[in-house]
Design an enzyme around this catalytic site. Structure first.
Site, PDB file in Angstrom:
ATOM      1  N   THR A 190      61.113  19.076  38.401  1.00  0.00           N
ATOM      2  CA  THR A 190      60.666  20.046  39.394  1.00  0.00           C
ATOM      3  C   THR A 190      61.056  21.654  39.195  1.00  0.00           C
ATOM      4  OG1 THR A 190      60.726  17.989  40.917  1.00  0.00           O
ATOM      5  CG2 THR A 190      60.420  20.220  41.769  1.00  0.00           C
ATOM      6  N   SER A 212      54.629  18.305  43.027  1.00  0.00           N
ATOM      7  CA  SER A 212      53.729  17.312  42.754  1.00  0.00           C
ATOM      8  C   SER A 212      52.753  17.442  41.265  1.00  0.00           C
ATOM      9  CB  SER A 212      52.697  17.024  43.797  1.00  0.00           C
ATOM     10  OG  SER A 212      53.557  16.701  45.018  1.00  0.00           O
ATOM     11  N   ASP A 251      57.499   5.132  35.670  1.00  0.00           N
ATOM     12  CA  ASP A 251      56.991   3.686  35.924  1.00  0.00           C
ATOM     13  C   ASP A 251      58.138   2.657  35.839  1.00  0.00           C
ATOM     14  OD1 ASP A 251      54.523   4.608  35.197  1.00  0.00           O
ATOM     15  OD2 ASP A 251      54.374   3.760  32.998  1.00  0.00           O
ATOM     16  N   GLN A 255      62.770  -9.677  75.022  1.00  0.00           N
ATOM     17  CA  GLN A 255      61.684  -9.936  74.068  1.00  0.00           C
ATOM     18  C   GLN A 255      61.196  -8.733  73.322  1.00  0.00           C
ATOM     19  OE1 GLN A 255      57.663 -11.136  75.318  1.00  0.00           O
ATOM     20  NE2 GLN A 255      57.924 -12.944  74.110  1.00  0.00           N
ATOM     21  N   GLY A 260      69.219   2.544  71.037  1.00  0.00           N
ATOM     22  CA  GLY A 260      69.161   3.451  72.124  1.00  0.00           C
ATOM     23  C   GLY A 260      69.981   4.852  72.090  1.00  0.00           C
ATOM     24  N   GLY A 261      70.719   5.265  72.893  1.00  0.00           N
ATOM     25  CA  GLY A 261      71.451   6.715  72.769  1.00  0.00           C
ATOM     26  C   GLY A 261      72.357   6.488  71.552  1.00  0.00           C
ATOM     27  N   GLU A 312      60.658  11.605  43.110  1.00  0.00           N
ATOM     28  CA  GLU A 312      59.955  10.630  42.183  1.00  0.00           C
ATOM     29  C   GLU A 312      58.667  10.397  42.237  1.00  0.00           C
ATOM     30  OE1 GLU A 312      61.804   7.581  40.095  1.00  0.00           O
ATOM     31  OE2 GLU A 312      63.853   8.507  40.638  1.00  0.00           O
ATOM     32  N   THR A 343      55.812  11.956  45.668  1.00  0.00           N
ATOM     33  CA  THR A 343      55.569  11.457  47.085  1.00  0.00           C
ATOM     34  C   THR A 343      54.791  10.440  47.318  1.00  0.00           C
ATOM     35  OG1 THR A 343      53.638  12.882  47.319  1.00  0.00           O
ATOM     36  CG2 THR A 343      55.687  14.141  47.506  1.00  0.00           C
TER      37      THR A 343
HETATM   38  C1  LIG Z   1      66.688  15.758  47.721  1.00  0.00           C
HETATM   39  C2  LIG Z   1      65.694  15.888  46.633  1.00  0.00           C
HETATM   40  C3  LIG Z   1      66.070  15.497  45.271  1.00  0.00           C
HETATM   41  C4  LIG Z   1      65.431  15.538  44.498  1.00  0.00           C
HETATM   42  N1  LIG Z   1      65.768  15.090  42.931  1.00  0.00           N
HETATM   43  C5  LIG Z   1      64.844  15.840  41.976  1.00  0.00           C
HETATM   44  C6  LIG Z   1      65.452  15.411  40.736  1.00  0.00           C
HETATM   45  O1  LIG Z   1      66.428  14.953  40.229  1.00  0.00           O
HETATM   46  N2  LIG Z   1      64.735  15.683  39.346  1.00  0.00           N
HETATM   47  C7  LIG Z   1      63.364  16.495  39.916  1.00  0.00           C
HETATM   48  O2  LIG Z   1      62.685  16.688  38.645  1.00  0.00           O
HETATM   49  N3  LIG Z   1      62.953  16.338  41.037  1.00  0.00           N
HETATM   50  C8  LIG Z   1      63.661  16.048  42.036  1.00  0.00           C
HETATM   51  N4  LIG Z   1      63.102  16.360  43.349  1.00  0.00           N
HETATM   52  C9  LIG Z   1      61.964  16.682  43.686  1.00  0.00           C
HETATM   53  C10 LIG Z   1      60.807  15.823  44.072  1.00  0.00           C
HETATM   54  O3  LIG Z   1      60.203  14.864  43.305  1.00  0.00           O
HETATM   55  C11 LIG Z   1      59.649  16.731  44.542  1.00  0.00           C
HETATM   56  O4  LIG Z   1      60.058  17.539  45.727  1.00  0.00           O
HETATM   57  C12 LIG Z   1      58.480  15.906  44.854  1.00  0.00           C
HETATM   58  O5  LIG Z   1      57.892  15.488  43.717  1.00  0.00           O
HETATM   59  C13 LIG Z   1      57.223  16.798  45.808  1.00  0.00           C
HETATM   60  O6  LIG Z   1      57.072  18.258  45.125  1.00  0.00           O
HETATM   61  P1  LIG Z   1      57.233  19.235  46.102  1.00  0.00           P
HETATM   62  O7  LIG Z   1      58.368  19.239  46.744  1.00  0.00           O
HETATM   63  O8  LIG Z   1      56.995  20.436  45.390  1.00  0.00           O
HETATM   64  O9  LIG Z   1      55.756  19.167  47.298  1.00  0.00           O
HETATM   65  P2  LIG Z   1      54.513  19.650  46.921  1.00  0.00           P
HETATM   66  O10 LIG Z   1      54.020  19.127  45.760  1.00  0.00           O
HETATM   67  O11 LIG Z   1      54.302  20.965  47.244  1.00  0.00           O
HETATM   68  O12 LIG Z   1      53.864  18.721  48.057  1.00  0.00           O
HETATM   69  C14 LIG Z   1      53.775  18.897  49.428  1.00  0.00           C
HETATM   70  C15 LIG Z   1      52.967  18.060  50.256  1.00  0.00           C
HETATM   71  O13 LIG Z   1      51.654  18.076  49.750  1.00  0.00           O
HETATM   72  C16 LIG Z   1      51.291  16.663  49.262  1.00  0.00           C
HETATM   73  N5  LIG Z   1      50.437  16.847  48.059  1.00  0.00           N
HETATM   74  C17 LIG Z   1      50.683  17.612  47.113  1.00  0.00           C
HETATM   75  N6  LIG Z   1      49.674  17.381  45.932  1.00  0.00           N
HETATM   76  C18 LIG Z   1      48.808  16.269  46.771  1.00  0.00           C
HETATM   77  C19 LIG Z   1      47.710  15.702  46.282  1.00  0.00           C
HETATM   78  N7  LIG Z   1      47.074  15.950  44.886  1.00  0.00           N
HETATM   79  N8  LIG Z   1      47.020  14.737  46.925  1.00  0.00           N
HETATM   80  C20 LIG Z   1      47.435  14.477  48.180  1.00  0.00           C
HETATM   81  N9  LIG Z   1      48.927  15.049  48.648  1.00  0.00           N
HETATM   82  C21 LIG Z   1      49.378  15.985  47.978  1.00  0.00           C
HETATM   83  C22 LIG Z   1      52.699  15.881  48.806  1.00  0.00           C
HETATM   84  O14 LIG Z   1      52.587  14.551  49.024  1.00  0.00           O
HETATM   85  C23 LIG Z   1      53.399  16.616  50.133  1.00  0.00           C
HETATM   86  O15 LIG Z   1      53.262  15.923  51.306  1.00  0.00           O
HETATM   87  C24 LIG Z   1      63.906  16.084  44.420  1.00  0.00           C
HETATM   88  C25 LIG Z   1      63.533  16.385  45.836  1.00  0.00           C
HETATM   89  C26 LIG Z   1      64.412  16.417  46.882  1.00  0.00           C
HETATM   90  C27 LIG Z   1      63.993  16.930  48.297  1.00  0.00           C
END
Ligand SMILES: Cc1cc2nc3c(=O)[nH]c(=O)nc-3n(C[C@H](O)[C@H](O)[C@H](O)COP(=O)(O)OP(=O)(O)OC[C@H]3O[C@@H](n4cnc5c(N)ncnc54)[C@H](O)[C@@H]3O)c2cc1C
Length: 410
Positions: free
Chosen positions: A125, A131, A239, A278, A362-363, A386, A388
């Site tokens: 990232t 993404s 994968d 229930q 609860g609380g 890994e 979203t």
């Molecule tokens: C605590 C933490 C640890 C992490 N550790 C690592 C790590 O060790 N190594 C590493 O490489 N990365 C790491 N990451 C990064 C993580 O994999 C990314 O945050 C994640 O892939 C999403 O990228 P982004 O945050 O830029 O969100 P964005 O890509 O900006 O996405 C924002 C929103 O838009 C949606 N979105 C984007 N594109 C599309 C699409 N084509 N279709 C539908 N919805 C879409 C997403 O689902 C999300 O809801 C970490 C993140 C966090 C928060």
């Protein structure tokens, strides 16, 4: 439910759960609050040989696969997903090295990663490439016998404490996805430094850092696989690693549910235990059913994946070849759809179950000195990292349509 685990797999479950109960539960609130790295617990995980369960015995591992890795993640996350991530993040570095490296690279890195002697981290990232990993800007320029890295990566789990990094950079931004390339970078290399440490909602004991590269020169021999194959390296890694995130989610859900069961059995209102209402009973039933369904999906999928992958791993280790090349030669299929399904299903279950657990308690469920709210905070990341869950659903749907189209042609 009896999932017919082997003796070794059951031993892994028992070890992970023992560490979770005895070593993690007493300190999890402290590490969550202080955001310190839990070195004493990491030592226990090392001593129990749980860092290398997915690594072939030839390199000092246990010779297991994705199921064993998921069992460790589940067992440790039953107490704390942040601490469990200390082992999982290192695995996310070890996996691409295992699958794509030469025999020499494997020999250099796998034994220490298997022993937990050196920790690993994985950095795909960037601030402008989340993404959409094809828009990576961190660059790698070949200069004689070295690559020179420049740029910024962010959100790297387990960074700073890790010694070995799998880094993705582009050798040619004009080539887009085909320029992205994977490299192994060691901590301490001049020009490689750590930037901002993130302050997070959950998994707070695991550090998340920005990485900075400024004219960072690494040996050409640290190229992982081939130029332009970086996204392939990342995708094949995911994968296999997304089932680990699923294991983490499953452990979180089970941990929250167990705490909630214990509380609802003794908490009395209107002269009776709240579990006997229930409304609460049905929530417990739905949570228990969802967790068991998640476990059945995860265990059966990883078992099938491991069976398919093993011949390629064994052959590459025996012949000193690249595992990924053997996977292709032996026609081992990709498990992208199934591992995405595991991650989506288990993480959505974790989020729903932990939210319901706070509600059932609860609380007190909302309070920091009661363990349930932390599970809910920790669950959220499993729907984000890994890839979203939106991206996973895109992948799953795309594959389903592709499969249906090829069936229709027959
Ligand atoms: C605590 C933490 C640890 C992490 N550790 C690592 C790590 O060790 N190594 C590493 O490489 N990365 C790491 N990451 C990064 C993580 O994999 C990314 O945050 C994640 O892939 C999403 O990228 P982004 O945050 O830029 O969100 P964005 O890509 O900006 O996405 C924002 C929103 O838009 C949606 N979105 C984007 N594109 C599309 C699409 N084509 N279709 C539908 N919805 C879409 C997403 O689902 C999300 O809801 C970490 C993140 C966090 C928060």
């Amino acid at each position: 439910m009896d999932y017919e685990l082997t003796e070794t797999q059951q031993m892994i479950v028992d070890l992970a759960r023992r560490i979770a109960e005895e070593k993690i539960k007493p300190v999890r609130a402290h590490y969550d609050e202080s955001e310190e790295f839990p070195w004493p617990v990491v030592d226990e995980i090392r001593k129990a040989d749980l860092f290398g369960v997915y690594i072939p015995e030839h390199y000092g591992g246990l010779g297991g696969g994705n199921l064993e890795q998921a069992l460790v993640a589940e067992g440790l996350s039953h107490a704390c997903a942040g601490i469990a991530l200390c082992a999982a993040a290192s695995g996310l570095c070890g996996l691409p090295i295992l699958l794509f490296s030469t025999a020499q690279q494997r020999q250099r890195y796998m034994p220490d990663l298997a022993a937990g002697k050196r920790l690993g981290a994985f950095s795909l990232t960037e601030p402008e490439a989340g993404s959409d990993a094809t828009s990576i800007r961190c660059s790698a320029r070949l200069d004689g016998d070295s690559y020179v890295l420049n740029g910024v990566k962010n959100f790297c789990s387990g960074a700073e404490v890790a010694d070995v990094y799998v880094i993705f950079a582009t050798v040619n931004p004009a080539r887009g996805a085909r320029g992205v390339t994977a490299f192994i970078v060691e901590k301490g290399t001049p020009g490689f430094s750590f930037g901002k440490k993130e302050v997070k909602l959950g998994i707070r004991s695991n550090p998340t850092y920005e990485l900075h590269f400024k004219d960072c020169r690494i040996p050409k021999a640290n190229l992982l696989y081939k130029e332009g194959y970086g996204l392939h390296v990342a995708q094949v890694t995911f994968d296999n690693s997304r089932t680990g995130v699923a294991g983490q989610a499953l452990g979180i859900a089970q941990g929250a549910l167990d705490e909630t069961l214990a509380y609802t059995r003794v908490r009395k209102q209107f002269g009776q235990t709240i579990a006997s209402f229930q409304a609460i009973g049905h929530m417990l039933a739905d949570c228990g059913t969802a967790v068991e369904a998640a476990r059945a999906l995860l265990y059966s999928t990883t078992r099938a994946m491991d069976k398919a992958l093993k011949p390629a791993v064994d052959k590459a280790v025996a012949d000193g070849t690249v595992i990924f090349d053997e996977m292709r030669a032996l026609d081992v299929r990709r498990w992208t759809k199934e591992s995405a399904m595991c991650k989506v299903f288990c993480s959505d279950v974790a989020m729903r179950v932990t939210t319901d657990c706070v509600q059932m308690c609860g609380g007190i469920g909302y309070m920091r000195d009661f363990p349930v709210e932390k599970y809910m905070r920790d669950a959220k990341i499993t729907q984000i990292y890994e890839g979203t869950n939106q991206i996973q659903r895109n992948e799953i749907a795309m594959m389903m349509v592709k499969e249906a189209a090829s069936k229709a042609k027959m």
